[in-house]
Design a protein around this motif. Structure first.
Motif, PDB file in Angstrom:
ATOM      1  N   SER A   9       0.553  -1.219  -0.157  1.00  0.00           N
ATOM      2  CA  SER A   9      -0.244   0.434  -0.012  1.00  0.00           C
ATOM      3  C   SER A   9       0.900   0.573   0.387  1.00  0.00           C
ATOM      4  O   SER A   9       2.045   1.286  -0.011  1.00  0.00           O
ATOM      5  CB  SER A   9      -0.693   0.352   1.345  1.00  0.00           C
ATOM      6  OG  SER A   9       0.253   0.351   2.133  1.00  0.00           O
ATOM      7  N   GLN A  10       0.162   2.012  -0.191  1.00  0.00           N
ATOM      8  CA  GLN A  10       0.979   3.994  -0.575  1.00  0.00           C
ATOM      9  C   GLN A  10       1.304   3.687   1.128  1.00  0.00           C
ATOM     10  O   GLN A  10       2.237   4.608   1.376  1.00  0.00           O
ATOM     11  CB  GLN A  10       0.189   4.870  -1.028  1.00  0.00           C
ATOM     12  CG  GLN A  10       0.614   6.420  -1.032  1.00  0.00           C
ATOM     13  CD  GLN A  10       2.535   5.890  -1.821  1.00  0.00           C
ATOM     14  OE1 GLN A  10       2.420   5.332  -3.420  1.00  0.00           O
ATOM     15  NE2 GLN A  10       3.195   6.128  -1.300  1.00  0.00           N
ATOM     16  N   GLU A  11       0.231   3.452   1.786  1.00  0.00           N
ATOM     17  CA  GLU A  11       1.061   4.591   3.769  1.00  0.00           C
ATOM     18  C   GLU A  11       2.736   3.251   3.701  1.00  0.00           C
ATOM     19  O   GLU A  11       2.884   3.647   4.539  1.00  0.00           O
ATOM     20  CB  GLU A  11      -0.381   3.557   4.330  1.00  0.00           C
ATOM     21  CG  GLU A  11      -0.123   3.351   5.453  1.00  0.00           C
ATOM     22  CD  GLU A  11      -1.242   3.038   6.591  1.00  0.00           C
ATOM     23  OE1 GLU A  11      -1.138   3.227   7.904  1.00  0.00           O
ATOM     24  OE2 GLU A  11      -2.226   2.910   6.349  1.00  0.00           O
ATOM     25  N   LEU A  12       2.058   1.992   3.564  1.00  0.00           N
ATOM     26  CA  LEU A  12       3.218   0.839   4.090  1.00  0.00           C
ATOM     27  C   LEU A  12       4.617   1.340   2.866  1.00  0.00           C
ATOM     28  O   LEU A  12       6.218   1.457   3.460  1.00  0.00           O
ATOM     29  CB  LEU A  12       3.405  -0.403   3.697  1.00  0.00           C
ATOM     30  CG  LEU A  12       4.234  -1.563   3.709  1.00  0.00           C
ATOM     31  CD1 LEU A  12       4.876  -1.201   5.213  1.00  0.00           C
ATOM     32  CD2 LEU A  12       3.645  -3.050   3.562  1.00  0.00           C
ATOM     33  N   ASP A  42       5.180   4.960   2.337  1.00  0.00           N
ATOM     34  CA  ASP A  42       5.929   5.428   3.075  1.00  0.00           C
ATOM     35  C   ASP A  42       6.682   5.534   4.062  1.00  0.00           C
ATOM     36  O   ASP A  42       7.335   5.993   4.372  1.00  0.00           O
ATOM     37  CB  ASP A  42       4.177   6.668   3.351  1.00  0.00           C
ATOM     38  CG  ASP A  42       4.005   7.399   2.330  1.00  0.00           C
ATOM     39  OD1 ASP A  42       4.394   6.914   0.953  1.00  0.00           O
ATOM     40  OD2 ASP A  42       2.891   7.579   1.879  1.00  0.00           O
ATOM     41  N   ALA A  43       6.142   4.919   5.100  1.00  0.00           N
ATOM     42  CA  ALA A  43       6.338   4.097   6.042  1.00  0.00           C
ATOM     43  C   ALA A  43       8.036   3.692   6.025  1.00  0.00           C
ATOM     44  O   ALA A  43       9.142   3.726   6.741  1.00  0.00           O
ATOM     45  CB  ALA A  43       5.931   3.120   6.819  1.00  0.00           C
ATOM     46  N   LYS A  59      10.700   6.551   5.346  1.00  0.00           N
ATOM     47  CA  LYS A  59      10.655   7.111   5.472  1.00  0.00           C
ATOM     48  C   LYS A  59      11.438   6.254   7.147  1.00  0.00           C
ATOM     49  O   LYS A  59      12.224   7.243   7.355  1.00  0.00           O
ATOM     50  CB  LYS A  59       9.659   7.770   6.826  1.00  0.00           C
ATOM     51  CG  LYS A  59       9.722   8.699   8.281  1.00  0.00           C
ATOM     52  CD  LYS A  59       8.207   8.110   9.542  1.00  0.00           C
ATOM     53  CE  LYS A  59       9.281   9.703  10.185  1.00  0.00           C
ATOM     54  NZ  LYS A  59       8.394   9.202  11.377  1.00  0.00           N
ATOM     55  N   PRO A 114       9.474  -1.262   9.828  1.00  0.00           N
ATOM     56  CA  PRO A 114       7.874  -1.457   9.895  1.00  0.00           C
ATOM     57  C   PRO A 114       8.117  -2.558   9.318  1.00  0.00           C
ATOM     58  O   PRO A 114       8.435  -3.292   8.862  1.00  0.00           O
ATOM     59  CB  PRO A 114       7.569   0.042   8.506  1.00  0.00           C
ATOM     60  CG  PRO A 114       8.243   0.469   8.597  1.00  0.00           C
ATOM     61  CD  PRO A 114       9.812  -0.105   9.231  1.00  0.00           C
ATOM     62  N   GLY A 154       2.586  -5.762   5.804  1.00  0.00           N
ATOM     63  CA  GLY A 154       1.892  -3.754   6.517  1.00  0.00           C
ATOM     64  C   GLY A 154       0.390  -5.433   7.040  1.00  0.00           C
ATOM     65  O   GLY A 154      -0.873  -3.964   7.215  1.00  0.00           O
ATOM     66  N   SER A 155       0.759  -6.195   7.098  1.00  0.00           N
ATOM     67  CA  SER A 155      -0.480  -7.250   7.080  1.00  0.00           C
ATOM     68  C   SER A 155      -0.516  -8.028   8.105  1.00  0.00           C
ATOM     69  O   SER A 155      -1.369  -8.688   9.144  1.00  0.00           O
ATOM     70  CB  SER A 155      -1.219  -7.906   6.055  1.00  0.00           C
ATOM     71  OG  SER A 155       0.134  -8.949   6.053  1.00  0.00           O
TER      72      SER A 155
END
Length: 144
Positions: free
Chosen positions: A20-23, A25-26, A29, A100, A104-105
């Motif tokens: 995902s885009q959220e992952l 991005d994390a 970072k 992270p 992501g799951s």
């Protein structure tokens, strides 16, 4: 000391489910933090085993055996890696714990392994000198 954080594959990564885009991005970072600390050497995701080739050496001196993927045991496969250079094992563990969840799951798993230094693998001065020459050539090729 160099350490590799090996990100284990999951059924999703083997099915080419993109993060995902959220992952993303994390992870960016996190990688930025590694860069700012001066410890990041490399970080990449790997294609699924469906595009892989496994090469084995079933008999000494015999021809290698090639097997096309996909390979079935996703728990034994690698989805990516991060290579860092740090001062201690404890520092490597700290960095690994900050990564992270790589998928992501809740399926993420990271294996942290120390990389052998050349001097730990060989002690023959001629062999060490040849290895040093090869490594210098690699660095020079990167600059060219």
């Amino acid at each position: 000391m160099r350490f590799m954080m090996i990100v284990k594959a999951t059924t999703d990564s083997e099915a080419r489910v993109m993060p995902s885009q959220e992952l993303i991005d994390a992870m960016q970072k996190y990688n930025e933090e590694l860069v700012k600390a001066g410890v990041l050497l490399a970080a990449d995701g790997l294609m699924p085993s469906s595009s892989a080739i496994r090469i084995s050496y079933p008999e000494p001196g015999a021809k290698p055996k090639l097997v096309d993927g996909p390979f079935t045991e996703s728990k034994e496969l690698i989805a990516g890696y991060t290579l860092i250079e740090v001062k201690s094992r404890e520092e490597a563990v700290e960095w690994a714990l900050r990564m992270p969840d790589p998928h992501g799951s809740g399926q993420g798993e990271i294996e942290l392994r120390q990389v052998f230094e050349v001097e730990e693998l060989m002690d023959n001065p001629d062999t060490l000198a040849k290895e040093a020459t090869l490594r210098r050539q690699v660095e020079e090729q990167k600059k060219a």
